[in-house]
Write a protein that holds these residues in place. Structure first.
Motif, short mmCIF file in Angstrom:
data_model
loop_
_atom_site.label_atom_id
_atom_site.label_comp_id
_atom_site.label_asym_id
_atom_site.label_seq_id
_atom_site.Cartn_x
_atom_site.Cartn_y
_atom_site.Cartn_z
N TYR A 1 0.80 -1.18 -0.03
CA TYR A 1 0.12 -0.07 -0.08
C TYR A 1 0.75 1.11 -0.05
O TYR A 1 0.59 2.09 -0.77
CB TYR A 1 -1.07 -0.15 1.26
CG TYR A 1 -1.38 1.35 1.51
CD1 TYR A 1 -2.77 1.51 0.78
CD2 TYR A 1 -1.06 2.25 2.54
CE1 TYR A 1 -3.14 2.98 0.77
CE2 TYR A 1 -1.74 3.27 2.62
CZ TYR A 1 -2.78 3.82 2.00
OH TYR A 1 -3.40 5.07 2.32
N VAL B 1 0.34 4.10 -2.75
CA VAL B 1 -0.30 4.99 -2.64
C VAL B 1 0.56 6.42 -2.86
O VAL B 1 -0.10 7.52 -3.12
CB VAL B 1 -0.89 5.19 -1.15
CG1 VAL B 1 0.09 5.56 0.12
CG2 VAL B 1 -2.29 6.07 -0.87
N ARG C 1 -7.02 5.80 -0.47
CA ARG C 1 -7.23 4.49 -0.88
C ARG C 1 -6.31 4.43 -2.39
O ARG C 1 -5.87 5.65 -2.87
CB ARG C 1 -8.40 4.14 -1.37
CG ARG C 1 -9.20 3.71 -0.06
CD ARG C 1 -10.45 3.07 -0.38
NE ARG C 1 -11.28 2.68 0.58
CZ ARG C 1 -11.00 1.15 1.19
NH1 ARG C 1 -10.35 0.51 0.91
NH2 ARG C 1 -11.87 0.93 2.40
N VAL C 2 -5.85 3.49 -2.81
CA VAL C 2 -5.32 3.12 -4.11
C VAL C 2 -6.02 2.58 -4.95
O VAL C 2 -6.97 1.52 -4.70
CB VAL C 2 -3.84 2.06 -3.65
CG1 VAL C 2 -3.23 1.87 -5.20
CG2 VAL C 2 -3.01 2.86 -2.83
#
Length: 346
Positions: free
Chosen positions: A302, A306, A322-323
């Motif tokens: 993440y 990100v 969020r990604v």
């Protein structure tokens, strides 16, 4: 100052979904019960979530099926028309949930502060939890309890399981091997790990002496995913996807030695049972939504993605950043997961 210095008579909790989030909320509810056993707690939750939590000790569960829309809201308002709660904990950000609070009478309607609230939630509450520092969703839920007046505490869970549920889980492995449970499906397919990599880890676990079990809901996409994993495996696995109730799933996760899952409800159910979870994270921040008791076992890409997508360091991004992208989970390699498994074996 806390809202209450003595136990309130009644509290209503509004947290409808999802499975992982209601698991976080259970710990908060039971912390309130431990300090204020005389407080009557009513919990409005979703239809699916109630299958897991309908029998929580000393909690009145009221089911709201979102498919019933305004008609369902009116039914709940009618059911609660003669009650006035000391506090309503409005812990769902969706506008639908906020609309539901309109017909619930409470002295205090408590929600997230404006920095964290979404969809205008702050318009439906008259008290805001001051917290802006907590990272994990569970900790942000506990801030509601602390705001009420509950002492700081360590989360614990008790989700009732019947003898038949426990027997079901204990009977999964005919040979009595320890269970390695894979719950492969997240809420969206792009958040799943790659099918061939699930199969490779399943084979590795089987070679290490585990009974490999696949778990999941009866959704067609999950059944297909489980079948595809099995077809790619060299070893055998017990496929229970779509074949368990939520209570049986919980008992199975309790029986497991290790659970492998992406960001999904079963990862958090396993946490309530004290089972080690190896979490696979790419689209959401594991410090926010990871398995609460297994943060050291998370395999996360993440942070890298990100920062690339938002062109900012993680420290400067919003709490809920969020990604996006179907390619993200490809960054999690098999060796990283094997290392986490080995950490549990030696």
């Amino acid at each position: 100052m806390p809202l209450f210095t003595t136990a309130p008579k009644s509290i209503c909790l509004l947290r409808l979904s999802a499975i992982g989030d209601v698991c976080h909320a259970v710990a908060m509810v039971q912390a309130i019960q431990k300090q204020w056993p005389s407080t009557k707690i009513t919990w409005i939750m979703g239809k699916i979530e109630a299958q897991l939590l309908h029998d929580l000790p000393n909690v009145e569960v009221i089911i709201f099926d979102k498919k019933t829309g305004f008609k369902g809201m009116r039914a709940i308002w009618k059911q609660l028309s003669d009650r006035r709660f000391d506090a309503l904990l409005h812990m769902q950000l969706a506008l639908r949930a906020s609309a539901l609070t309109i017909g619930i009478k409470a002295k205090y309607k408590i929600g997230f502060n404006r920095k964290r609230a979404k969809e205008g939630q702050w318009l439906f509450t008259n008290k805001k939890v001051p917290d802006t520092a907590s990272q994990h969703v569970l900790e942000s839920f506990f801030e509601f309890a602390y705001y009420l007046g509950i002492d700081k505490t360590t989360p614990t869970w008790h989700i009732p399981l019947s003898e038949s549920d426990i027997h079901f889980a204990q009977s999964i492995s005919p040979s009595g091997k320890p269970l390695f449970v894979i719950s492969p499906a997240a809420s969206k397919d792009e958040r799943n790990w790659l099918t061939d990599r699930y199969a490779a880890i399943a084979d590795y676990a089987a070679e290490k002496g585990f009974e490999v079990v696949l778990c999941g809901s009866p959704a067609p996409r999950e059944i297909t995913l489980g079948n595809n994993i099995q077809n790619l495996m060299q070893q055998s696995a017990i496929n229970l996807i779509g074949k368990t109730s939520l209570k049986q799933l919980t008992a199975t996760l309790k029986q497991a030695q290790i659970v492998l899952a992406p960001d999904s409800g079963p990862a958090h159910i396993a946490t309530t049972q004290g089972t080690t979870v190896i979490g696979l994270y790419g689209h959401s921040n594991p410090l926010r939504t990871g398995p609460y008791l297994s943060q050291d076992n998370v395999v996360s890409v993440y942070e890298k993605h990100v920062e690339l997508q938002h062109n900012k360091p993680l420290s400067e991004l919003p709490w809920s950043a969020r990604v996006k992208g179907a390619h993200i989970m490809r960054s999690i390699n098999i060796n990283s997961v094997i290392k986490k498994i080995q950490n549990q074996l030696f």
